[in-house]
Scaffold this motif. Structure first.
Motif, mmCIF file in Angstrom:
data_model
loop_
_atom_site.group_PDB
_atom_site.id
_atom_site.type_symbol
_atom_site.label_atom_id
_atom_site.label_comp_id
_atom_site.label_asym_id
_atom_site.label_seq_id
_atom_site.Cartn_x
_atom_site.Cartn_y
_atom_site.Cartn_z
ATOM 1 N N MET A 311 0.762 -1.255 -0.011
ATOM 2 C CA MET A 311 -0.113 -0.177 0.028
ATOM 3 C C MET A 311 0.679 1.276 0.006
ATOM 4 S SD MET A 311 -3.088 -1.349 0.314
ATOM 5 C CE MET A 311 -3.974 -0.080 0.553
ATOM 6 N N VAL A 312 0.401 2.153 -0.682
ATOM 7 C CA VAL A 312 1.111 3.383 -0.685
ATOM 8 C C VAL A 312 0.056 4.673 -0.753
ATOM 9 C CG1 VAL A 312 2.684 5.021 -2.323
ATOM 10 C CG2 VAL A 312 2.864 2.561 -2.504
ATOM 11 N N SER A 313 0.463 5.736 -0.162
ATOM 12 C CA SER A 313 -0.461 6.743 -0.158
ATOM 13 C C SER A 313 0.207 8.180 -0.698
ATOM 14 C CB SER A 313 -1.116 7.036 1.323
ATOM 15 O OG SER A 313 -1.900 6.062 1.586
ATOM 16 N N PHE A 314 -0.460 8.795 -1.392
ATOM 17 C CA PHE A 314 0.190 10.133 -1.752
ATOM 18 C C PHE A 314 -0.828 11.201 -1.653
ATOM 19 C CE2 PHE A 314 -1.311 10.595 -5.979
ATOM 20 C CZ PHE A 314 -1.786 9.283 -6.253
ATOM 21 N N GLU A 315 -0.304 12.404 -1.597
ATOM 22 C CA GLU A 315 -1.154 13.645 -1.670
ATOM 23 C C GLU A 315 -0.633 14.472 -3.097
ATOM 24 O OE1 GLU A 315 -0.930 16.040 1.683
ATOM 25 O OE2 GLU A 315 -2.598 17.131 1.523
ATOM 26 N N ILE A 316 -1.807 15.029 -3.602
ATOM 27 C CA ILE A 316 -1.384 15.884 -4.774
ATOM 28 C C ILE A 316 -1.938 17.393 -4.382
ATOM 29 C CG2 ILE A 316 -1.226 14.352 -6.545
ATOM 30 C CD1 ILE A 316 -4.274 15.301 -7.361
ATOM 31 N N GLU A 317 -1.371 18.410 -5.353
ATOM 32 C CA GLU A 317 -1.842 19.720 -4.840
ATOM 33 C C GLU A 317 -3.145 19.904 -5.417
ATOM 34 O OE1 GLU A 317 1.504 21.578 -7.030
ATOM 35 O OE2 GLU A 317 2.720 21.454 -5.111
ATOM 36 N N GLY A 318 -3.931 20.726 -5.091
ATOM 37 C CA GLY A 318 -5.271 21.121 -5.548
ATOM 38 C C GLY A 318 -6.375 20.515 -4.795
ATOM 39 N N GLY A 319 -7.650 20.638 -4.830
ATOM 40 C CA GLY A 319 -8.845 20.158 -4.284
ATOM 41 C C GLY A 319 -9.419 18.893 -4.978
ATOM 42 N N ARG A 373 -5.082 6.806 -1.638
ATOM 43 C CA ARG A 373 -4.475 5.539 -1.364
ATOM 44 C C ARG A 373 -4.146 4.647 -2.405
ATOM 45 N NH1 ARG A 373 -7.516 1.362 2.035
ATOM 46 N NH2 ARG A 373 -8.100 0.617 -0.090
ATOM 47 N N VAL A 374 -3.008 3.963 -2.793
ATOM 48 C CA VAL A 374 -2.884 3.222 -3.861
ATOM 49 C C VAL A 374 -2.625 1.751 -3.300
ATOM 50 C CG1 VAL A 374 -1.915 2.553 -6.106
ATOM 51 C CG2 VAL A 374 -1.596 4.768 -4.901
ATOM 52 N N SER A 375 -3.731 0.786 -4.006
ATOM 53 C CA SER A 375 -3.266 -0.735 -3.290
ATOM 54 C C SER A 375 -2.572 -1.205 -4.651
ATOM 55 C CB SER A 375 -4.599 -1.356 -3.018
ATOM 56 O OG SER A 375 -4.333 -2.602 -3.156
ATOM 57 N N VAL A 376 -1.502 -1.474 -4.562
ATOM 58 C CA VAL A 376 -0.751 -1.891 -5.503
ATOM 59 C C VAL A 376 -0.805 -3.214 -5.984
ATOM 60 C CG1 VAL A 376 1.630 -1.428 -6.714
ATOM 61 C CG2 VAL A 376 0.819 -0.042 -4.910
ATOM 62 N N GLY A 377 -0.868 -3.275 -7.446
ATOM 63 C CA GLY A 377 -1.021 -4.857 -7.917
ATOM 64 C C GLY A 377 0.360 -5.444 -8.538
ATOM 65 N N VAL A 378 -0.109 -6.397 -9.206
ATOM 66 C CA VAL A 378 1.481 -7.105 -9.813
ATOM 67 C C VAL A 378 1.444 -6.885 -11.262
ATOM 68 C CG1 VAL A 378 0.723 -8.985 -8.198
ATOM 69 C CG2 VAL A 378 -0.169 -9.248 -10.528
ATOM 70 N N GLU A 379 0.962 -5.446 -11.840
ATOM 71 C CA GLU A 379 1.267 -5.222 -13.248
ATOM 72 C C GLU A 379 2.683 -5.026 -13.404
ATOM 73 O OE1 GLU A 379 -0.997 -3.751 -10.932
ATOM 74 O OE2 GLU A 379 -2.644 -2.992 -12.148
ATOM 75 N N ASP A 380 2.989 -4.643 -14.671
ATOM 76 C CA ASP A 380 4.196 -4.446 -15.041
ATOM 77 C C ASP A 380 4.376 -2.984 -14.187
ATOM 78 O OD1 ASP A 380 6.852 -4.526 -16.939
ATOM 79 O OD2 ASP A 380 5.734 -2.497 -17.350
ATOM 80 N N ILE A 381 5.616 -2.851 -13.686
ATOM 81 C CA ILE A 381 5.810 -1.634 -13.080
ATOM 82 C C ILE A 381 6.107 -0.301 -13.927
ATOM 83 C CG2 ILE A 381 8.226 -2.065 -12.574
ATOM 84 C CD1 ILE A 381 6.109 -0.054 -10.301
ATOM 85 N N GLY A 382 6.536 -0.595 -15.135
ATOM 86 C CA GLY A 382 6.874 0.494 -16.171
ATOM 87 C C GLY A 382 5.531 1.093 -16.651
#
Ligand code: PLP
Length: 397
Positions: A311-319, A373-382
């Motif tokens: 799991m990864v979380s991130f915050e972007i600018e803007g509403g 919040r991202v639940s990261v899967g098994v896709e190709d990372i590129g």
């Protein structure tokens, strides 16, 4: 009119085979026929093995439970874990099967949404008092203990801010005071941590998430160190009908064959995606437990053996407008408030898990309209990196 052939009504014997199936059979039978009353008596007494009625237990649930037992390092002789019809059924059976009116339970203040609701709204109706405290701060946690506190419920890594509980200190405190420690290990999984090895008395899972792993079965699991506690949870779950479907158990057991492969791949992807997100313009912060800038970095490294999870979380600018633009620009990444699917899913707590909270309460947790919040899967990372690059650029307008 012809007579109905009796084989349409009487059960047909299963065809014999000298070879055995490689796949796990599915047993949907609700009821089991015993040869005579003595045998049935012996089955109810537990001196003869076997099943009687599916609500009380069935083979597909047990096959699944024994696999999760092995992952969690459940000791023989405890009766092993129990499969329930959902993760929330496992949480509910734990609290309501063990606690009684007059008891007090202390929970982590960032538990799963429905667990919080159970703590904040439902238990009081049954005379069970509750309090919530920050499990990353053992002194705050200890201050919330009362003489009648007899259970603690925490998650190791919180959703969605990925804070890491001080499990060692909380377990030591619980043990010293004779308080049962229940750990919901859904987020971290037994690949990340095995709570029984850190002093937990009860371990809970939403099997629905990465253990089953394909977003097609809703199930829970609970195991207890003490056989009496296990029995109390089992009886409550069976009486209140928290029974899992055999087919769902079969799906989840099938999913478990690849659990470790999926987890390791998803975790490696998550680590790389966190790094990538942190490099993108417009990303204000990235939360990943083992990153050097994470508030609980040292504890994450020590407690989770250096593993950061999927799991990864991130915050972007803007509403909200920027958030809408981001999800629209990444239609291949399912915008869905769940976790642990084989593919990457994205959730926006302000409009889903945390929508019931005031904006101020959310802000106190660091959850803005730009928080994902991202639940990261098994896709190709590129491919994943490219999709997030596009989505975040779109959010910047
Ligand atoms: C999803 C989840 C639950 C509830 O599980 P269900 O199978 O959806 O009932 C409980 N705890 C955590 C940490 C979860 O992520």
């Amino acid at each position: 009119m012809q007579d109905t052939p009796q084989c349409l009504i009487r059960r047909t014997p299963w065809p014999e085979s000298a070879s055995r199936p490689l796949g796990t059979p599915i047993q949907p039978s609700v009821v089991y026929a015993s040869p005579d009353p003595d045998t049935l008596d012996a089955q109810y007494d537990g001196t003869q093995p076997g099943y009687t009625y599916a609500r009380e237990g069935h083979p597909n649930a047990d096959v699944l439970a024994r696999k999760i037992d092995a992952l969690e390092g459940v000791q023989q002789g405890t009766g092993g874990g129990l499969i329930t019809g959902s993760g929330m059924a496992a949480v509910t059976a734990t609290l309501m099967g063990v606690l009684k009116a007059g008891d007090h339970v202390l929970g982590g203040d960032q538990l799963y949404g429905r667990s919080l609701r159970l703590m904040n709204q439902d238990l009081a109706r049954f005379g069970i008092a509750t309090a919530l405290a920050d499990p990353t701060d053992v002194s705050a946690f200890e201050a919330a203990i009362r003489p009648e506190t007899n259970m603690i419920l925490i998650e190791v890594v919180s959703n969605p801010t990925l804070r890491v509980a001080d499990l060692g200190a909380i377990a030591a405190m619980a043990k010293a005071r004779g308080i049962l420690l229940a750990v919901d290990n859904t987020f971290t999984t037994p690949r990340g941590i095995r709570p029984f090895e850190h002093g937990a008395d009860i371990v809970i899972h939403s099997v629905t998430k990465i253990l089953a792993g394909h977003s097609d079965a809703t199930l829970g699991y609970v195991a207890a160190r003490d056989a009496g506690i296990r029995r109390a949870i089992y009886d409550f779950a069976v009486t209140t009908g928290m029974t899992p479907s055999p087919f769902d158990c079969w799906l989840a057991e099938r999913g478990l064959y690849s659990f470790e492969l999926r987890y390791d791949r998803a975790e490696a992807n998550a680590e790389a995606l966190a790094e990538h997100l942190a490099s993108l313009p417009g990303v204000k912060r990235v939360l990943y437990p083992t990153r050097a800038d994470h508030p609980d970095h040292n504890r994450a490294v020590a407690l989770l053996d250096g593993r950061g999870g999927h799991m990864v979380s991130f915050e972007i600018e803007g509403g909200r407008a920027a958030a809408n633009a981001l999800t629209r620009a990444a239609p291949q990444i399912a915008f869905a408030p769940t976790l642990g699917d084989i593919g990457t899913t994205l959730s926006h707590p302000a409009s889903s898990s945390h929508r019931g909270m005031s904006a101020e309460a959310r802000a106190a947790l660091g959850i803005s309209e730009g928080f994902f919040r991202v639940s990261v899967g098994v896709e190709d990372i590129g491919m994943l990196k490219a999709e997030f690059t596009t989505a975040i650029a779109a959010a910047r307008g």
